[in-house]
Design a protein around this motif. Structure first.
Motif, PDB file in Angstrom:
ATOM      1  N   GLU A 148       0.820  -1.209   0.000  1.00  0.00           N
ATOM      2  CA  GLU A 148       0.000   0.000   0.000  1.00  0.00           C
ATOM      3  C   GLU A 148       0.847   1.249   0.000  1.00  0.00           C
ATOM      4  N   LEU A 149       1.904   1.217   0.826  1.00  0.00           N
ATOM      5  CA  LEU A 149       2.782   2.382   0.910  1.00  0.00           C
ATOM      6  C   LEU A 149       3.475   2.621  -0.427  1.00  0.00           C
ATOM      7  N   VAL A 150       3.961   1.536  -1.027  1.00  0.00           N
ATOM      8  CA  VAL A 150       4.644   1.667  -2.321  1.00  0.00           C
ATOM      9  C   VAL A 150       3.660   2.229  -3.346  1.00  0.00           C
ATOM     10  N   GLY A 151       2.412   1.741  -3.296  1.00  0.00           N
ATOM     11  CA  GLY A 151       1.366   2.253  -4.186  1.00  0.00           C
ATOM     12  C   GLY A 151       1.146   3.743  -4.000  1.00  0.00           C
ATOM     13  N   ALA A 152       1.398   4.233  -2.795  1.00  0.00           N
ATOM     14  CA  ALA A 152       1.204   5.652  -2.507  1.00  0.00           C
ATOM     15  C   ALA A 152       2.491   6.445  -2.761  1.00  0.00           C
ATOM     16  N   GLY A 153       3.462   5.792  -3.402  1.00  0.00           N
ATOM     17  CA  GLY A 153       4.690   6.504  -3.766  1.00  0.00           C
ATOM     18  C   GLY A 153       5.737   6.575  -2.672  1.00  0.00           C
ATOM     19  N   VAL A 154       5.595   5.746  -1.643  1.00  0.00           N
ATOM     20  CA  VAL A 154       6.558   5.750  -0.539  1.00  0.00           C
ATOM     21  C   VAL A 154       7.590   4.647  -0.782  1.00  0.00           C
ATOM     22  N   VAL A 155       8.853   4.902  -0.440  1.00  0.00           N
ATOM     23  CA  VAL A 155       9.882   3.875  -0.565  1.00  0.00           C
ATOM     24  C   VAL A 155       9.843   3.020   0.701  1.00  0.00           C
ATOM     25  N   ALA A 156       9.288   1.803   0.569  1.00  0.00           N
ATOM     26  CA  ALA A 156       9.087   0.958   1.750  1.00  0.00           C
ATOM     27  C   ALA A 156       9.449  -0.482   1.449  1.00  0.00           C
ATOM     28  N   ALA A 173      10.609  12.667  10.777  1.00  0.00           N
ATOM     29  CA  ALA A 173       9.397  11.924  10.443  1.00  0.00           C
ATOM     30  C   ALA A 173       8.851  11.229  11.690  1.00  0.00           C
ATOM     31  N   GLU A 174       9.752  10.720  12.508  1.00  0.00           N
ATOM     32  CA  GLU A 174       9.336  10.045  13.740  1.00  0.00           C
ATOM     33  C   GLU A 174       8.602  11.030  14.652  1.00  0.00           C
ATOM     34  N   ALA A 175       9.124  12.246  14.736  1.00  0.00           N
ATOM     35  CA  ALA A 175       8.491  13.269  15.571  1.00  0.00           C
ATOM     36  C   ALA A 175       7.122  13.656  15.008  1.00  0.00           C
ATOM     37  N   ARG A 176       7.022  13.721  13.659  1.00  0.00           N
ATOM     38  CA  ARG A 176       5.726  14.045  13.047  1.00  0.00           C
ATOM     39  C   ARG A 176       4.695  12.965  13.372  1.00  0.00           C
ATOM     40  N   LEU A 177       5.143  11.693  13.383  1.00  0.00           N
ATOM     41  CA  LEU A 177       4.224  10.598  13.714  1.00  0.00           C
ATOM     42  C   LEU A 177       3.710  10.733  15.144  1.00  0.00           C
ATOM     43  N   ARG A 178       4.597  11.096  16.049  1.00  0.00           N
ATOM     44  CA  ARG A 178       4.206  11.274  17.458  1.00  0.00           C
ATOM     45  C   ARG A 178       3.213  12.405  17.619  1.00  0.00           C
ATOM     46  N   ALA A 179       3.367  13.443  16.798  1.00  0.00           N
ATOM     47  CA  ALA A 179       2.503  14.625  16.917  1.00  0.00           C
ATOM     48  C   ALA A 179       1.184  14.438  16.171  1.00  0.00           C
ATOM     49  N   GLY A 180       1.035  13.337  15.453  1.00  0.00           N
ATOM     50  CA  GLY A 180      -0.153  13.142  14.621  1.00  0.00           C
ATOM     51  C   GLY A 180      -1.385  12.767  15.411  1.00  0.00           C
ATOM     52  N   ASP A 181      -2.467  12.532  14.671  1.00  0.00           N
ATOM     53  CA  ASP A 181      -3.733  12.153  15.291  1.00  0.00           C
ATOM     54  C   ASP A 181      -4.313  10.973  14.516  1.00  0.00           C
ATOM     55  N   PRO A 182      -4.254   9.753  15.017  1.00  0.00           N
ATOM     56  CA  PRO A 182      -3.701   9.379  16.325  1.00  0.00           C
ATOM     57  C   PRO A 182      -2.175   9.408  16.312  1.00  0.00           C
ATOM     58  N   PRO A 183      -1.574   9.657  17.477  1.00  0.00           N
ATOM     59  CA  PRO A 183      -0.113   9.604  17.556  1.00  0.00           C
ATOM     60  C   PRO A 183       0.366   8.170  17.291  1.00  0.00           C
ATOM     61  N   VAL A 184       1.518   8.059  16.616  1.00  0.00           N
ATOM     62  CA  VAL A 184       2.078   6.747  16.296  1.00  0.00           C
ATOM     63  C   VAL A 184       3.503   6.678  16.850  1.00  0.00           C
ATOM     64  N   VAL A 185       3.817   5.576  17.519  1.00  0.00           N
ATOM     65  CA  VAL A 185       5.174   5.381  18.036  1.00  0.00           C
ATOM     66  C   VAL A 185       5.846   4.272  17.229  1.00  0.00           C
ATOM     67  N   VAL A 186       6.957   4.603  16.589  1.00  0.00           N
ATOM     68  CA  VAL A 186       7.704   3.623  15.791  1.00  0.00           C
ATOM     69  C   VAL A 186       9.148   3.574  16.291  1.00  0.00           C
ATOM     70  N   ALA A 233       2.522   7.320   5.470  1.00  0.00           N
ATOM     71  CA  ALA A 233       2.598   7.998   4.172  1.00  0.00           C
ATOM     72  C   ALA A 233       2.604   9.512   4.363  1.00  0.00           C
ATOM     73  N   ALA A 234       1.763   9.994   5.291  1.00  0.00           N
ATOM     74  CA  ALA A 234       1.675  11.443   5.506  1.00  0.00           C
ATOM     75  C   ALA A 234       2.969  11.990   6.112  1.00  0.00           C
ATOM     76  N   ALA A 235       3.560  11.226   7.028  1.00  0.00           N
ATOM     77  CA  ALA A 235       4.781  11.699   7.696  1.00  0.00           C
ATOM     78  C   ALA A 235       5.930  11.810   6.703  1.00  0.00           C
ATOM     79  N   VAL A 236       5.983  10.862   5.740  1.00  0.00           N
ATOM     80  CA  VAL A 236       7.048  10.891   4.744  1.00  0.00           C
ATOM     81  C   VAL A 236       6.789  12.013   3.739  1.00  0.00           C
ATOM     82  N   ALA A 237       5.520  12.146   3.332  1.00  0.00           N
ATOM     83  CA  ALA A 237       5.180  13.177   2.349  1.00  0.00           C
ATOM     84  C   ALA A 237       5.489  14.560   2.886  1.00  0.00           C
ATOM     85  N   ALA A 238       5.198  14.806   4.176  1.00  0.00           N
ATOM     86  CA  ALA A 238       5.446  16.118   4.769  1.00  0.00           C
ATOM     87  C   ALA A 238       6.929  16.466   4.724  1.00  0.00           C
TER      88      ALA A 238
END
Ligand SMILES: *Cc1c(COP(=O)(O)O)cnc(C)c1O
Length: 466
Positions: free
Chosen positions: A376-384, A418-431, A458-463
């Motif tokens: 799915e991520l690759v489909g959205a243009g993310v290198v995963a 990107a990790e910090a953006r994930l934490r600040a997101g809604d819902p927050p994500v911890v990786v 996808a959003a964290a990488v795009a940002a």
């Protein structure tokens, strides 16, 4: 603008209160609250203008137009104040019992039991047969006795359990502990401090890496009141090591007429040895002859925050009668959740308990989900990609040991950002972050969160590309 111009532009509170945002908040929260926030914001701005921290004609953190900047500051404060502070988080770290993320997610049975108990009255301390006052400990006592084979009581957490057991069984005397077990776990919990606050004196024996039963025996004197063993929890001592076994310590205790206490930390009811871990179930420690064990309710047991004290009937009864038991007791919601979790255990519904389900999830099932998410991520243009990795049980349950897993790895220009953006997101994500990539372990992610996780990644990488 220079300093004097900024001072001149400072708005009055009255002017600010006429702005639409202020009017809307005043309707919701009342004028007093909102006025106080605007006053506070203006004070901060005034301080900032007077400070040395300026860049490009702005005091740091403040922009022009001034009215809007103040309004924005207040808006953010009030939004924070009115939304729940505790928020659900997607835990893609692969740490199953993550103390900072609230330890064990509860079983559905436990959640319903809590909701039902919370909603109305219950027989918490009421004996329905006798129509008279009853005891709250019966609600978990019978089930714990069924699972453990020994009487047990419940207190607020394992720290309280150790404190209470020591206080009742050893206050005013010496407690013998191995130097290799004087642990500190998270947030300043140190065994020597707990010992001292329960009114006992610490008698250290052995060395950091080796403590034999003879070391305990040599330390016993007329001041000794108990022998204590502590699970090493969050670290491992490897190499040239030796640790007295539970059975040996129990035997010495019986010989010397001293109670033995074992702080098992996580305390498994389920046999994790099936998954390659070393820890034996709680019952084996008691069967080995240890008098009293303590362990947490929200680690490998998979229930709510609680501490269990189990073992010899006469000692458990003494501990229950200690006046501090009243101060450390748990509420009806804890009994409801703990009871439901234990019932799932008794009925053999291990997969209904999230912690056990995550532990038992076959690595192949995780791989299938990880590959789907990668596609799915690759489909959205993310290198995963996907890569093999290790999950850990955490919560001090099985230090130095892991579980095989598959990680979704995501490349990005700046992984830390990107990790910090994930934490600040809604819902927050911890990786996790490794080798400049984001690493997500689906073992700790409920399947229904795969989609929100994919979107967040996808959003964290795009940002980061903008
Ligand atoms: C986790 C742990 C504790 C503390 O348990 P809480 O339930 O957090 O109070 C105490 N001792 C050991 C060995 C532990 O692993």
């Amino acid at each position: 603008m220079d300093r004097s111009e900024w001072y001149r532009k400072l708005p009055s509170v009255d002017r600010l209160l006429q702005r639409p945002v202020a009017v809307a908040w005043t309707e919701k929260l009342g004028a007093e609250r909102v006025t106080a926030e605007f006053r506070g914001a203006l004070e901060l701005l005034r301080e900032a203008i007077g400070s040395e921290h300026w860049s490009n004609g702005h005091p740091d953190g403040w922009a022009d137009p001034v009215d809007e900047a103040v309004e924005q500051w207040v808006e953010q404060r009030l939004a924070e104040l009115t939304r729940p502070s505790l928020r659900p988080v997607i835990n893609a770290s692969g740490v199953v019992i993550h103390t900072n993320l609230g330890r064990a997610p509860l079983a559905e049975s436990a959640i319903s039991a809590m909701a039902e108990t919370a909603r109305g009255y219950s027989n918490l301390e009421y004996d329905l047969d006798a129509g008279a006052r009853g005891r709250r400990d019966v609600h978990a006592g019978r089930l714990l006795a069924a699972v453990l084979g020994y009487p047990a009581i419940v207190v607020n957490n394992n720290a309280a359990a150790i404190y209470l057991a020591l206080r009742e069984l050893a206050a005013g005397g010496e407690v013998v502990v191995s130097r290799g077990e004087l642990i500190e776990i998270g947030d300043g919990f140190r065994i020597p401090d707990i010992l001292e606050s329960s009114g006992c004196r610490l008698r250290e024996v052995g060395t950091t890496n080796r403590t034999r039963i003879q070391d305990y025996r040599a330390a016993v004197n007329e001041q000794t009141k108990a022998l204590l063993r502590v699970h090493r929890s969050n670290f491992a001592i490897v190499g040239f090591t030796e640790r007295a076994g539970a059975a040996e310590l129990a035997e010495l205790g019986h010989e010397a007429g001293l109670p033995t206490i074992d702080d098992l930390g996580s305390g498994c009811l389920y046999d994790v040895r099936k998954h390659g871990f070393e820890d034996a179930p709680v019952r084996e420690t008691l069967d080995a002859g240890i008098d009293v064990v303590t362990f947490s309710g929200d680690k490998l047991l998979g229930g709510p925050q609680a501490g269990v004290i189990a073992g010899r009937a006469d000692l458990i009864e003494r501990i229950r009668r200690n006046p501090m038991f009243r101060a450390l007791r748990v509420d009806k919601l804890t009994y409801a959740a703990l009871g439901a979790t234990l019932r799932d255990m008794v009925l053999g519904n291990e997969d209904a308990i999230p912690v056990l389900r995550m532990l038992r999830t076959p690595v192949e099932a995780i791989r299938v989900r990880a590959e789907r998410l990668r596609d799915e991520l690759v489909g959205a243009g993310v290198v995963a990609g996907v890569t093999e990795g290790q999950s850990v049980l955490g919560g001090g349950s099985t230090p130095g040991q892991g579980l095989p897993t598959w990680l979704v790895s995501v490349s990005c220009s700046d992984a830390a950002e990107a990790e910090a953006r994930l934490r600040a997101g809604d819902p927050p994500v911890v990786v996790r972050v490794g080798e400049e990539r984001l690493l997500a372990d689906l073992r700790t992610v409920p399947e229904e969160s795969d989609q929100p996780l994919a979107r967040a990644l996808a959003a964290a990488v795009a940002a980061g590309r903008n």
